[in-house]
Each structure stands twice: as structure tokens, then as C-alpha cells.
Motif scaffolding. Structure first.
Motif, mmCIF file in Angstrom:
data_model
loop_
_atom_site.group_PDB
_atom_site.id
_atom_site.type_symbol
_atom_site.label_atom_id
_atom_site.label_comp_id
_atom_site.label_asym_id
_atom_site.label_seq_id
_atom_site.Cartn_x
_atom_site.Cartn_y
_atom_site.Cartn_z
ATOM 1 N N ILE A 1 -8.819 0.756 -5.686
ATOM 2 C CA ILE A 1 -7.449 0.675 -5.171
ATOM 3 C C ILE A 1 -6.865 2.077 -5.173
ATOM 4 N N HIS A 2 -6.523 2.556 -3.984
ATOM 5 C CA HIS A 2 -5.937 3.892 -3.829
ATOM 6 C C HIS A 2 -4.438 3.769 -3.599
ATOM 7 N N THR A 3 -3.692 4.772 -4.028
ATOM 8 C CA THR A 3 -2.242 4.784 -3.823
ATOM 9 C C THR A 3 -1.868 5.768 -2.727
ATOM 10 N N SER A 4 -1.277 5.254 -1.660
ATOM 11 C CA SER A 4 -0.732 6.075 -0.583
ATOM 12 C C SER A 4 0.790 6.039 -0.733
ATOM 13 N N GLY A 5 1.537 6.018 0.366
ATOM 14 C CA GLY A 5 2.989 5.947 0.283
ATOM 15 C C GLY A 5 3.597 5.788 1.661
ATOM 16 N N THR A 6 4.799 5.243 1.733
ATOM 17 C CA THR A 6 5.375 4.932 3.038
ATOM 18 C C THR A 6 6.021 6.123 3.733
ATOM 19 N N SER A 7 5.901 7.331 3.172
ATOM 20 C CA SER A 7 6.210 8.513 3.989
ATOM 21 C C SER A 7 5.281 8.541 5.196
ATOM 22 N N LEU A 8 4.183 7.810 5.062
ATOM 23 C CA LEU A 8 3.255 7.583 6.167
ATOM 24 C C LEU A 8 3.981 7.132 7.432
ATOM 25 N N LEU A 9 5.076 6.418 7.261
ATOM 26 C CA LEU A 9 5.803 5.806 8.381
ATOM 27 C C LEU A 9 6.953 6.666 8.886
ATOM 28 N N ASP A 10 7.094 7.877 8.348
ATOM 29 C CA ASP A 10 8.197 8.775 8.715
ATOM 30 C C ASP A 10 8.281 8.936 10.234
ATOM 31 N N ASN B 1 -1.651 12.738 11.956
ATOM 32 C CA ASN B 1 -1.071 13.838 11.171
ATOM 33 C C ASN B 1 0.154 13.396 10.364
ATOM 34 N N ALA B 2 0.388 12.094 10.269
ATOM 35 C CA ALA B 2 1.491 11.585 9.446
ATOM 36 C C ALA B 2 1.208 11.882 7.980
ATOM 37 N N PRO B 3 2.241 11.989 7.143
ATOM 38 C CA PRO B 3 2.023 12.211 5.709
ATOM 39 C C PRO B 3 1.047 11.195 5.132
ATOM 40 N N HIS B 4 0.129 11.653 4.315
ATOM 41 C CA HIS B 4 -0.871 10.835 3.613
ATOM 42 C C HIS B 4 -1.969 10.285 4.524
ATOM 43 N N ARG B 5 -1.799 10.360 5.832
ATOM 44 C CA ARG B 5 -2.686 9.630 6.721
ATOM 45 C C ARG B 5 -4.128 10.128 6.679
ATOM 46 N N GLN B 6 -4.332 11.431 6.579
ATOM 47 C CA GLN B 6 -5.701 11.941 6.560
ATOM 48 C C GLN B 6 -6.469 11.435 5.343
ATOM 49 N N ILE B 7 -5.788 11.334 4.202
ATOM 50 C CA ILE B 7 -6.443 10.787 3.007
ATOM 51 C C ILE B 7 -6.769 9.311 3.235
ATOM 52 N N ASP B 8 -5.815 8.573 3.761
ATOM 53 C CA ASP B 8 -6.045 7.145 4.018
ATOM 54 C C ASP B 8 -7.205 6.935 4.986
ATOM 55 N N LEU B 9 -7.269 7.767 6.021
ATOM 56 C CA LEU B 9 -8.345 7.628 7.005
ATOM 57 C C LEU B 9 -9.703 7.926 6.394
ATOM 58 N N THR B 10 -9.752 8.872 5.468
ATOM 59 C CA THR B 10 -11.003 9.155 4.755
ATOM 60 C C THR B 10 -11.488 7.911 4.028
ATOM 61 N N ILE B 11 -10.555 7.202 3.415
ATOM 62 C CA ILE B 11 -10.899 5.985 2.680
ATOM 63 C C ILE B 11 -11.302 4.866 3.641
ATOM 64 N N VAL B 12 -10.583 4.736 4.743
ATOM 65 C CA VAL B 12 -10.893 3.695 5.725
ATOM 66 C C VAL B 12 -12.290 3.911 6.314
ATOM 67 N N ARG B 13 -12.627 5.156 6.610
ATOM 68 C CA ARG B 13 -13.972 5.444 7.143
ATOM 69 C C ARG B 13 -15.052 5.060 6.132
ATOM 70 N N ALA B 14 -14.820 5.385 4.867
ATOM 71 C CA ALA B 14 -15.791 5.036 3.828
ATOM 72 C C ALA B 14 -15.900 3.519 3.689
ATOM 73 N N GLN B 15 -14.788 2.836 3.809
ATOM 74 C CA GLN B 15 -14.799 1.377 3.711
ATOM 75 C C GLN B 15 -15.652 0.769 4.821
ATOM 76 N N LYS B 16 -15.509 1.294 6.013
ATOM 77 C CA LYS B 16 -16.286 0.767 7.140
ATOM 78 C C LYS B 16 -17.778 1.013 6.945
ATOM 79 N N GLN B 17 -18.120 2.171 6.377
ATOM 80 C CA GLN B 17 -19.528 2.490 6.117
ATOM 81 C C GLN B 17 -20.119 1.589 5.029
ATOM 82 N N LEU B 18 -19.320 1.318 4.009
ATOM 83 C CA LEU B 18 -19.807 0.528 2.881
ATOM 84 C C LEU B 18 -19.835 -0.963 3.189
ATOM 85 N N GLY B 19 -18.923 -1.422 4.023
ATOM 86 C CA GLY B 19 -18.895 -2.839 4.375
ATOM 87 C C GLY B 19 -18.742 -3.730 3.155
#
Length: 351
Positions: A104-113, A140-158
């Protein structure tokens, strides 16, 4: 739910310490990764089984300890790629050995700025049960690049891992046993004490959802139990990693409402001459969040925790207003600090 499973919490600070307290009550075996011995001793007293002293940049150390844990919770910051990469490396190595991990990773809703910078109230509301809404935010939204790194790994791991991203909004609340304050509202209070008025960015019209830290901590536990009890093959896990956690619904205060609250209470205490809030001059943003000030306290960021509510979670703590008046402000005013010397908050902000 008692459990013998092992949890590794990276950064058990304002959020993670509250999560740790709840995990300890449920008999999880917890290792806390902290920067300072003093804090390591504190979380040990709160129920951590083990503590590790380390820096977020020590990827090898983080990977080493994540490898020996079934569950990893990252609550240190939403914006530190090396520590996230270290955890994902451990998750991948465990998967290669046939060991499943909950992360479980912690992001934040500044993502939605939306870039409002205090100018207007936004109408866009994001719902975590509609993954396309969250995926629509710019890369390029705040936190988004970190979240995308996690999403890509999730898709690879299935199905080899269960990965989720908690996305909290403005966090408030105070735990006297921890002695830690949140960020946005206390910083705005310190600014008011220094400059003699409660302020807001621009017209102060944008709104951001909010959450009490203890309600948020219970959200993590609800999410963890859901991940533990749901098959890794479930579309609920594979297709949507996002979870909001907010208390406000449609009753979100604007930033000018928050400034009015601060102004009223400080004026009532005889600490500022006028309760009426004013626009913060941009040249004083250095006493807030520097260049990030409009994105931290001038944004529209409206989120709805549909998924956690469907799992039975609901907020039960004090409102932001009640918590500020009864808990945070008394602590701020008791602090033995020179308010005139306050020069803002310049570290990463979670939300």
C-alpha cells in the motif's frame, strides 16, 4: 482480525504512526523504518515489534527488509522515487520465489490540482470507483510520476502481488500520544501569527476535501483487510489500485473558509488585530510552501472515497473545524517558538 503476518512500514510518521497503532492492536508483527533513534523508540513503545534506522535513499536496506515482510506500507512521502523502487524490487523478487506481497503506497490529492491558484471553485469531483477519472489527470501532475511507476509494476506483476495506492486529501487532527501536527492548516496558522492576519491564496475560492488522521488510519486498515481477503485474480485488485479517503462529501470548506476559521480563532485569542482573512501577497510565499504554495493551499481537489465506504469504512472523528479549535490550535499556541521567526514548510507535502 488477529494476524501473524509481518508488516514493514516505511516512514511511520504522522500517518504511518497512526496506522501502526491500529495494526499493533490487531497483533500484526510490525517493523518500522525510521530516520531517528528517538522516533524508533517511540514507535517501539506504540507496539512496533522491530525498528530499523535508515534513510529513504538507502535502497538496498529498504529492499532487504521489504523482502522479509508479507505487507509493506509506505507512508513517508508521496514523492520519493528511490524508496518506491526499492519496495517494488522486493515485491518482484518475492514474486519470483512464489511469495505474494501486499503493498500500500501513499499518494495525495494534490494529484488532482487544477491550477486554480485560489481563483475559483472547481466543479470537477473525482470518484475512486471510476479509474478513468483518476487516469485522466496529466502525467506531470503532482505525485503522478510516482503513482505511474507503481501502476506499471502492478501491471507487470499481475496476480503475483496485491498493490494499492491510498490518495488522501488535506489531513488534519492531533494525537496527544504522538505530539505531531498536520501540515497545511497549522502552517497557515503560523503564517497568520507571524504576519498578523489569516490568509488565503488569491480569492481563496477553491475547495479541497479533507480527512482526520485517525479516520485515514482506519481507512488503511479497512483497505488492508480487503486486500488480505480478496483473491489476487479479482478485477477489483487488478484493474483499479486507487483509493480516496475523505470525510467531507459535499461539505468541503473553501480555502477562504479555512482562513476565516483561523482568523476568527486567533482574533478571539487576542493574537491578531482583525479576524477578516486577506489575500496572501505572493512575495511572502516563502513563509508558506515557497513556489508550491498555490498548488498546496490554492487548489481545487475534490475526491470521493466510494470504494472504502463500500467496504464498510466511514469517518467518525471530529470535523476539521472542531479538531482545529479543540485540538490543534491549543497545541500550536502552547509551543515555545518565536512565531516571527517562522519561515514556512519546505519539505514534501503528502496531499
Amino acid at each position: 482480525m488477529a494476524s501473524g503476518k509481518k508488516v514493514f512500514i516505511v516512514g511511520p510518521g504522522f500517518i504511518g504512526w497512526a496506522v501502526l497503532d491500529l495494526l499493533a492492536k490487531e497483533n500484526y508483527e510490525i517493523t518500522g523504518y525510521a530516520r531517528r533513534q528517538e522516533h524508533a523508540d517511540q514507535i517501539k513503545a506504540s507496539g512496533a515489534t522491530n525498528t530499523v534506522l535508515g534513510d529513504l535513499n538507502d535502497k538496498a536496506l529498504i529492499t532487504k527488509h521489504a523482502l522479509s515482510h508479507d505487507i509493506v506500507v509506505h507512508t513517508a512521502t508521496a514523492d520519493h522515487l528511490p524508496s518506491v523502487e526499492a519496495i517494488l524490487e522486493a515485491v518482484k523478487q518475492r514474486a519470483e520465489k512464489g511469495q505474494s506481497t501486499i503493498y500500500i503506497h501513499t499518494s495525495g490529492t494534490s494529484l488532482l490540482d487544477d491550477g486554480a491558484a485560489g481563483a475559483y471553485k472547481g466543479e470537477k469531483v473525482y470518484h475512486d470507483n471510476v479509474v478513468s477519472e483518476i487516469d485522466s489527470v496529466p502525467d506531470n501532475a503532482p505525485h503522478r510520476q510516482i503513482d505511474l511507476t507503481i501502476v506499471r509494476a502492478q501491471k507487470q506483476l499481475g496476480e503475483k502481488a496485491k498493490i494499492a495506492i491510498m490518495i488522501p486529501p488535506t489531513i488534519y487532527g492531533y494525537n496527544p500520544h504522538h505530539g505531531r501536527l498536520s501540515i497545511q492548516v497549522p502552517v497557515l496558522t503560523q503564517y497568520a501569527l507571524k504576519h498578523g492576519f489569516a490568509g488565503h491564496v488569491g480569492a481563496g475560492l477553491p475547495v479541497e476535501s479533507n480527512i482526520h488522521v485517525n479516520d485515514l488510519a482506519r481507512g488503511y486498515i479497512t483497505l488492508l483487510h480487503h486486500l488480505e481477503s480478496t483473491p489476487a485474480s479479482s478485477p477489483d485488485i487488478l484493474e483499479n489500485p486507487y483509493y480516496f479517503c475523505e470525510t467531507t462529501g459535499d461539505n468541503e470548506p473553501s480555502w477562504v473558509d479555512i482562513a476565516s476559521l483561523i482568523g476568527t480563532e486567533l482574533h478571539k485569542a487576542g493574537l491578531i488585530p482583525d479576524p477578516k482573512p486577506r489575500t496572501i501577497p505572493p512575495e511572502t510565499y516563502g513563509d508558506l510552501f515557497k513556489d508550491h504554495t498555490p498548488a498546496v493551499i490554492g487548489l481545487n481537489s475534490r475526491s470521493r472515497a466510494v470504494r472504502l465506504r463500500e467496504l464498510g469504512w466511514k469517518p467518525i472523528e471530529k470535523s476539521l473545524r472542531e479538531s482545529y479549535i479543540q485540538d490543534e490550535l491549543p497545541v500550536i499556541l502552547k509551543e515555545n517558538v518565536d512565531h516571527k521567526a517562522f519561515n514556512g514548510y519546505h519539505k514534501a507535502v503528502a496531499s
